[in-house]
Design an enzyme around this catalytic site. Sequence first.
Site, PDB file in Angstrom:
ATOM      1  N   TYR A   1      35.225  14.837  77.175  1.00  0.00           N
ATOM      2  CA  TYR A   1      34.806  14.849  75.765  1.00  0.00           C
ATOM      3  C   TYR A   1      35.999  15.119  74.841  1.00  0.00           C
ATOM      4  O   TYR A   1      36.835  15.992  75.105  1.00  0.00           O
ATOM      5  CB  TYR A   1      33.698  15.888  75.531  1.00  0.00           C
ATOM      6  CG  TYR A   1      32.333  15.436  76.053  1.00  0.00           C
ATOM      7  CD1 TYR A   1      32.126  14.140  76.522  1.00  0.00           C
ATOM      8  CD2 TYR A   1      31.250  16.305  76.079  1.00  0.00           C
ATOM      9  CE1 TYR A   1      30.880  13.720  76.995  1.00  0.00           C
ATOM     10  CE2 TYR A   1      29.997  15.892  76.556  1.00  0.00           C
ATOM     11  CZ  TYR A   1      29.834  14.593  77.015  1.00  0.00           C
ATOM     12  OH  TYR A   1      28.607  14.187  77.478  1.00  0.00           O
TER      13      TYR A   1
ATOM     14  N   ALA B   1      19.150   8.822  69.138  1.00  0.00           N
ATOM     15  CA  ALA B   1      19.830   7.520  69.276  1.00  0.00           C
ATOM     16  C   ALA B   1      21.250   7.567  68.716  1.00  0.00           C
ATOM     17  O   ALA B   1      21.730   6.603  68.115  1.00  0.00           O
ATOM     18  CB  ALA B   1      19.008   6.419  68.630  1.00  0.00           C
TER      19      ALA B   1
HETATM   20  P1  NAP Z   1      22.122  12.579  68.853  1.00  0.00           P
HETATM   21  O1  NAP Z   1      21.444  13.796  68.344  1.00  0.00           O
HETATM   22  O2  NAP Z   1      21.296  11.411  69.236  1.00  0.00           O
HETATM   23  O3  NAP Z   1      23.153  12.060  67.754  1.00  0.00           O
HETATM   24  C1  NAP Z   1      23.963  12.941  67.046  1.00  0.00           C
HETATM   25  C2  NAP Z   1      24.429  12.209  65.796  1.00  0.00           C
HETATM   26  O4  NAP Z   1      23.312  12.085  64.910  1.00  0.00           O
HETATM   27  C3  NAP Z   1      25.515  12.951  65.054  1.00  0.00           C
HETATM   28  O5  NAP Z   1      26.472  12.011  64.597  1.00  0.00           O
HETATM   29  C4  NAP Z   1      24.760  13.577  63.884  1.00  0.00           C
HETATM   30  O6  NAP Z   1      25.566  13.669  62.736  1.00  0.00           O
HETATM   31  C5  NAP Z   1      23.681  12.540  63.634  1.00  0.00           C
HETATM   32  N1  NAP Z   1      22.512  13.175  63.003  1.00  0.00           N
HETATM   33  C6  NAP Z   1      21.769  14.197  63.501  1.00  0.00           C
HETATM   34  N2  NAP Z   1      20.762  14.505  62.638  1.00  0.00           N
HETATM   35  C7  NAP Z   1      20.900  13.658  61.600  1.00  0.00           C
HETATM   36  C8  NAP Z   1      20.158  13.477  60.394  1.00  0.00           C
HETATM   37  N3  NAP Z   1      19.083  14.227  60.092  1.00  0.00           N
HETATM   38  N4  NAP Z   1      20.561  12.488  59.542  1.00  0.00           N
HETATM   39  C9  NAP Z   1      21.632  11.712  59.834  1.00  0.00           C
HETATM   40  N5  NAP Z   1      22.390  11.850  60.962  1.00  0.00           N
HETATM   41  C10 NAP Z   1      22.010  12.811  61.841  1.00  0.00           C
HETATM   42  O7  NAP Z   1      22.984  13.053  70.079  1.00  0.00           O
HETATM   43  P2  NAP Z   1      24.432  12.592  70.657  1.00  0.00           P
HETATM   44  O8  NAP Z   1      25.482  13.343  69.923  1.00  0.00           O
HETATM   45  O9  NAP Z   1      24.554  11.124  70.735  1.00  0.00           O
HETATM   46  O10 NAP Z   1      24.293  13.162  72.138  1.00  0.00           O
HETATM   47  C11 NAP Z   1      23.959  14.545  72.339  1.00  0.00           C
HETATM   48  C12 NAP Z   1      24.705  15.115  73.498  1.00  0.00           C
HETATM   49  O11 NAP Z   1      24.366  14.389  74.675  1.00  0.00           O
HETATM   50  C13 NAP Z   1      26.238  15.018  73.444  1.00  0.00           C
HETATM   51  O12 NAP Z   1      26.819  16.058  72.687  1.00  0.00           O
HETATM   52  C14 NAP Z   1      26.596  15.166  74.904  1.00  0.00           C
HETATM   53  O13 NAP Z   1      26.558  16.532  75.258  1.00  0.00           O
HETATM   54  C15 NAP Z   1      25.450  14.428  75.586  1.00  0.00           C
HETATM   55  N6  NAP Z   1      25.797  13.036  75.969  1.00  0.00           N
HETATM   56  C16 NAP Z   1      25.828  12.728  77.293  1.00  0.00           C
HETATM   57  C17 NAP Z   1      26.116  11.440  77.709  1.00  0.00           C
HETATM   58  C18 NAP Z   1      26.122  11.134  79.175  1.00  0.00           C
HETATM   59  O14 NAP Z   1      26.517  10.010  79.565  1.00  0.00           O
HETATM   60  N7  NAP Z   1      25.721  12.051  80.006  1.00  0.00           N
HETATM   61  C19 NAP Z   1      26.385  10.425  76.759  1.00  0.00           C
HETATM   62  C20 NAP Z   1      26.339  10.766  75.417  1.00  0.00           C
HETATM   63  C21 NAP Z   1      26.029  12.072  75.014  1.00  0.00           C
HETATM   64  P3  NAP Z   1      26.134  15.120  62.266  1.00  0.00           P
HETATM   65  O15 NAP Z   1      27.149  15.493  63.310  1.00  0.00           O
HETATM   66  O16 NAP Z   1      26.715  14.793  60.922  1.00  0.00           O
HETATM   67  O17 NAP Z   1      24.991  16.065  62.203  1.00  0.00           O
END
Ligand code: NAP
Length: 300
Positions: A53, A213
């Site tokens: 990461y 997403a």
């Molecule tokens: P997510 O919650 O689907 O997306 C997070 C994104 O959404 C951030 O850019 C955030 O922006 C935005 N967001 C959240 N609430 C919002 C709102 N109300 N309005 C507008 N934008 C909003 O999760 P993700 O970050 O993609 O994934 C979560 C975790 O899963 C990662 O941190 C990691 O630990 C894990 N992961 C694992 C894998 C794997 O292959 N195992 C792959 C990807 C991720 P802000 O930051 O501005 O709030």
Amino acid sequence: MERITISKDLSFSRIIHGLWRLSEWNQSKEETLSLIQYNLAQGITTFDHADIYGSYTCEDIFGDALSLAPSLREKMEIVTKCGIVLPSPNRPQHRTHHYNTSKKHILSSVEQSLKNLRTDYIDVLLIHRPDPFMNGEEVAEAFTQLKEEGKVLHFGVSNFKDHQWNMLQSHLPYPLVTNQIELSAYNLENIEDGTLNLCQENRIAPMAWSPLAGGNIFTSQDDKAVRLRTTLEKIQGEIGAEGIDSVLYAWLLNHPASIMPIVGSGKKDRIQTAIDSQSLTLNHDQWFEILHSSMGHEVP
Ligand code: NAP
């Protein structure tokens, strides 16, 4: 905060905090510590990392913050991953993005994660992605050595389908404890292809990555996102939720598979939204309406 049993001696908080984007948040180490403390105070005790990461930087940013308050380590569960190798300025020896689940790589990756995270044990180590070059016997040797040395307490996988899960599990004398998979109302692949059923069959709770997403659901103009937003907004009004993000979390939390959403935001109010969504109930009509709008048609 609900707790989910992962193993007889380990539980996770139902809501998990993901650190994939930590290096983008440009926080001071005091701010990162404050975020960790906020999570713990709200009952989020499980933190999701991976060696790669932030181009191999996020574990170290987190560990640096943790070094300001080392006693917090015993109040949390740390999940990290290995197995993906990225070309990066921090790893000039790697020519191409590839996977490496050799014993040597797993052992050296864990040593580096322990150093980065300023800890002497990892609660759960995941193989980040299924590796077409995987030798199950070698992975099992690495896991068993790490377990015997007390460096990793439990093992799991991420993005594994049933045959990949079964192959690795067949080499291990102890159960894999979780499968971290992409899961949201927008991304149904792991529901449609039976991977979620695999978790239920094995009585393990899946960790859901990108539960919103990856943020695309809020802005994307593709047909699915537009359809889904319309339905989510309608149901948001019906159940008195604050936003469509709450409904997306509730859609996962209401499923009977004990899905643990991993929150990807570093903003405290957005983390709080995920926590609060635990109290939202969707009835069958509402749950299926969301499913239908994602699929673009009703179930048969
Ligand atoms: P997510 O919650 O689907 O997306 C997070 C994104 O959404 C951030 O850019 C955030 O922006 C935005 N967001 C959240 N609430 C919002 C709102 N109300 N309005 C507008 N934008 C909003 O999760 P993700 O970050 O993609 O994934 C979560 C975790 O899963 C990662 O941190 C990691 O630990 C894990 N992961 C694992 C894998 C794997 O292959 N195992 C792959 C990807 C991720 P802000 O930051 O501005 O709030």
